[in-house]
Design a protein around this motif. Structure first.
Motif, PDB file in Angstrom:
ATOM      1  N   LYS A 159     -27.417 -73.062  77.067  1.00 22.33           N
ATOM      2  CA  LYS A 159     -27.315 -73.487  78.589  1.00 22.33           C
ATOM      3  C   LYS A 159     -25.736 -73.665  78.676  1.00 22.33           C
ATOM      4  CE  LYS A 159     -31.584 -76.123  79.135  1.00 22.33           C
ATOM      5  NZ  LYS A 159     -32.273 -77.284  79.720  1.00 22.33           N
ATOM      6  N   THR A 160     -25.527 -74.112  79.719  1.00 25.08           N
ATOM      7  CA  THR A 160     -24.001 -74.289  79.909  1.00 25.08           C
ATOM      8  C   THR A 160     -23.549 -75.926  79.732  1.00 25.08           C
ATOM      9  OG1 THR A 160     -23.886 -73.053  81.696  1.00 25.08           O
ATOM     10  CG2 THR A 160     -22.219 -74.634  81.806  1.00 25.08           C
ATOM     11  N   TYR A 161     -22.482 -76.078  79.003  1.00 32.94           N
ATOM     12  CA  TYR A 161     -22.207 -77.709  78.520  1.00 32.94           C
ATOM     13  C   TYR A 161     -21.001 -78.085  78.951  1.00 32.94           C
ATOM     14  CZ  TYR A 161     -26.381 -76.195  75.668  1.00 32.94           C
ATOM     15  OH  TYR A 161     -27.532 -75.752  75.114  1.00 32.94           O
ATOM     16  N   LEU A 162     -20.766 -79.283  79.089  1.00 31.15           N
ATOM     17  CA  LEU A 162     -19.718 -79.941  79.440  1.00 31.15           C
ATOM     18  C   LEU A 162     -19.423 -81.057  78.486  1.00 31.15           C
ATOM     19  CD1 LEU A 162     -17.671 -80.171  81.765  1.00 31.15           C
ATOM     20  CD2 LEU A 162     -18.873 -81.860  82.987  1.00 31.15           C
ATOM     21  N   MET A 205     -21.443 -85.314  75.726  1.00 31.85           N
ATOM     22  CA  MET A 205     -21.782 -83.714  75.956  1.00 31.85           C
ATOM     23  C   MET A 205     -22.897 -83.902  77.010  1.00 31.85           C
ATOM     24  SD  MET A 205     -22.908 -80.572  73.506  1.00 31.85           S
ATOM     25  CE  MET A 205     -21.281 -80.231  72.811  1.00 31.85           C
ATOM     26  N   SER A 206     -22.596 -82.935  77.877  1.00 30.84           N
ATOM     27  CA  SER A 206     -23.874 -82.944  78.776  1.00 30.84           C
ATOM     28  C   SER A 206     -24.154 -81.199  78.758  1.00 30.84           C
ATOM     29  CB  SER A 206     -23.542 -83.314  80.353  1.00 30.84           C
ATOM     30  OG  SER A 206     -23.172 -84.726  80.241  1.00 30.84           O
ATOM     31  N   GLU A 207     -25.509 -81.209  79.522  1.00 32.02           N
ATOM     32  CA  GLU A 207     -26.055 -79.602  79.340  1.00 32.02           C
ATOM     33  C   GLU A 207     -26.345 -79.433  81.091  1.00 32.02           C
ATOM     34  OE1 GLU A 207     -29.025 -78.880  76.615  1.00 32.02           O
ATOM     35  OE2 GLU A 207     -30.530 -79.808  77.858  1.00 32.02           O
ATOM     36  N   ALA A 208     -26.638 -78.491  81.307  1.00 31.31           N
ATOM     37  CA  ALA A 208     -27.084 -77.909  82.604  1.00 31.31           C
ATOM     38  C   ALA A 208     -27.567 -76.417  82.643  1.00 31.31           C
ATOM     39  CB  ALA A 208     -25.974 -77.769  83.435  1.00 31.31           C
ATOM     40  N   ASN A 264     -26.852 -85.107  77.108  1.00 32.78           N
ATOM     41  CA  ASN A 264     -27.725 -84.674  76.114  1.00 32.78           C
ATOM     42  C   ASN A 264     -27.172 -84.898  74.444  1.00 32.78           C
ATOM     43  OD1 ASN A 264     -25.769 -82.795  75.928  1.00 32.78           O
ATOM     44  ND2 ASN A 264     -27.230 -81.296  75.391  1.00 32.78           N
ATOM     45  N   SER A 265     -26.090 -86.094  74.605  1.00 33.04           N
ATOM     46  CA  SER A 265     -25.722 -86.527  73.252  1.00 33.04           C
ATOM     47  C   SER A 265     -25.438 -87.848  73.223  1.00 33.04           C
ATOM     48  CB  SER A 265     -24.238 -85.743  73.097  1.00 33.04           C
ATOM     49  OG  SER A 265     -23.285 -86.276  74.011  1.00 33.04           O
ATOM     50  N   ASN A 266     -25.094 -88.379  71.936  1.00 31.98           N
ATOM     51  CA  ASN A 266     -24.742 -89.805  71.844  1.00 31.98           C
ATOM     52  C   ASN A 266     -23.022 -89.907  72.326  1.00 31.98           C
ATOM     53  OD1 ASN A 266     -24.051 -87.944  69.511  1.00 31.98           O
ATOM     54  ND2 ASN A 266     -23.035 -89.803  68.592  1.00 31.98           N
ATOM     55  N   GLU A 267     -22.548 -90.899  72.227  1.00 30.39           N
ATOM     56  CA  GLU A 267     -21.232 -91.137  72.844  1.00 30.39           C
ATOM     57  C   GLU A 267     -20.306 -91.590  71.617  1.00 30.39           C
ATOM     58  OE1 GLU A 267     -18.736 -93.934  75.714  1.00 30.39           O
ATOM     59  OE2 GLU A 267     -20.584 -94.373  75.526  1.00 30.39           O
ATOM     60  N   LEU A 268     -19.402 -90.736  71.263  1.00 34.00           N
ATOM     61  CA  LEU A 268     -18.501 -91.077  70.378  1.00 34.00           C
ATOM     62  C   LEU A 268     -17.509 -91.626  70.930  1.00 34.00           C
ATOM     63  CD1 LEU A 268     -17.603 -87.526  68.569  1.00 34.00           C
ATOM     64  CD2 LEU A 268     -19.207 -89.452  67.729  1.00 34.00           C
ATOM     65  N   THR A 269     -17.118 -93.033  70.363  1.00 33.10           N
ATOM     66  CA  THR A 269     -16.050 -93.984  70.721  1.00 33.10           C
ATOM     67  C   THR A 269     -15.165 -94.341  69.759  1.00 33.10           C
ATOM     68  OG1 THR A 269     -17.407 -95.943  70.322  1.00 33.10           O
ATOM     69  CG2 THR A 269     -17.363 -94.869  72.797  1.00 33.10           C
ATOM     70  N   GLY A 270     -14.021 -94.841  69.913  1.00 31.58           N
ATOM     71  CA  GLY A 270     -12.986 -95.369  68.707  1.00 31.58           C
ATOM     72  C   GLY A 270     -11.690 -95.393  69.228  1.00 31.58           C
ATOM     73  N   GLU A 271     -10.931 -95.802  68.155  1.00 32.31           N
ATOM     74  CA  GLU A 271      -9.422 -95.615  68.398  1.00 32.31           C
ATOM     75  C   GLU A 271      -8.771 -94.673  68.012  1.00 32.31           C
ATOM     76  OE1 GLU A 271      -7.565 -99.697  67.555  1.00 32.31           O
ATOM     77  OE2 GLU A 271      -9.342-100.617  68.498  1.00 32.31           O
TER      78      GLU A 271
END
Length: 157
Positions: free
Chosen positions: A77-80, A126-129, A139-146
């Motif tokens: 697909k297309t990803y963002l 990340m998202s998809e369409a 469509n993904s988990n969220e990466l967070t941090g410092e």
């Protein structure tokens, strides 16, 4: 020309015009057969993001590197990628087509920010369409941090 030959000529002439006069007769199609487009939808992909490395760089850039892996579906697909920096108005996006990705790999990108000293935290999703004009679905988990400091990379015992 005798009477017999004229009858034969008349029959051949009439026979030649008969197929065109019959409303039931169908002429074969000219050119290649028509192809109709059908919309195909692939299954939604699920992507796992991991091992982020987010550091300040030169020219007000925030360098971003992380691993991704499709745990279901595949990159068709297309990803963002959406990158934000909590506590600031700084944001970044990276659009990608399915052919640019593999079932798993590493994504490296950078976001230019106005004030790199104000950026201390990050968030990446990340998202998809099927098509960008139809909107993206996360469509993904969220990466967070410092952010990692440059000092921690360059100092070694």
């Amino acid at each position: 020309m005798n009477h017999r030959n004229s009858k034969l000529l008349w029959c051949l002439t009439v026979a030649a015009y008969l197929p065109g006069c019959n409303p039931q007769a169908k002429s074969p199609p000219s050119g290649p057969p028509a192809i109709t487009a059908t919309e195909t939808k692939s299954e939604p992909g699920v992507v796992e993001l991991s091992d982020p490395k987010v550091t300040p760089g030169d020219d007000n850039l925030i360098k971003i590197e992380f691993h991704y892996r499709f745990t279901s579906g595949s990159p068709v697909k297309t990803y963002l990628l959406e990158m934000s920096f909590p506590g600031t108005n700084e944001r970044g996006q990276k659009a990608m087509e399915g052919w640019e990705l593999k079932p798993e790999g590493v994504i490296k990108t950078a976001v230019q920010v106005g004030d790199p000293k104000a950026v201390t935290k990050y968030s990446i999703v990340m998202s998809e369409a099927d098509s960008p004009d139809r909107g993206y679905t996360r469509n993904s988990n969220e990466l967070t941090g410092e952010l990692e400091s440059l000092d921690s990379e360059s100092s070694s015992p």
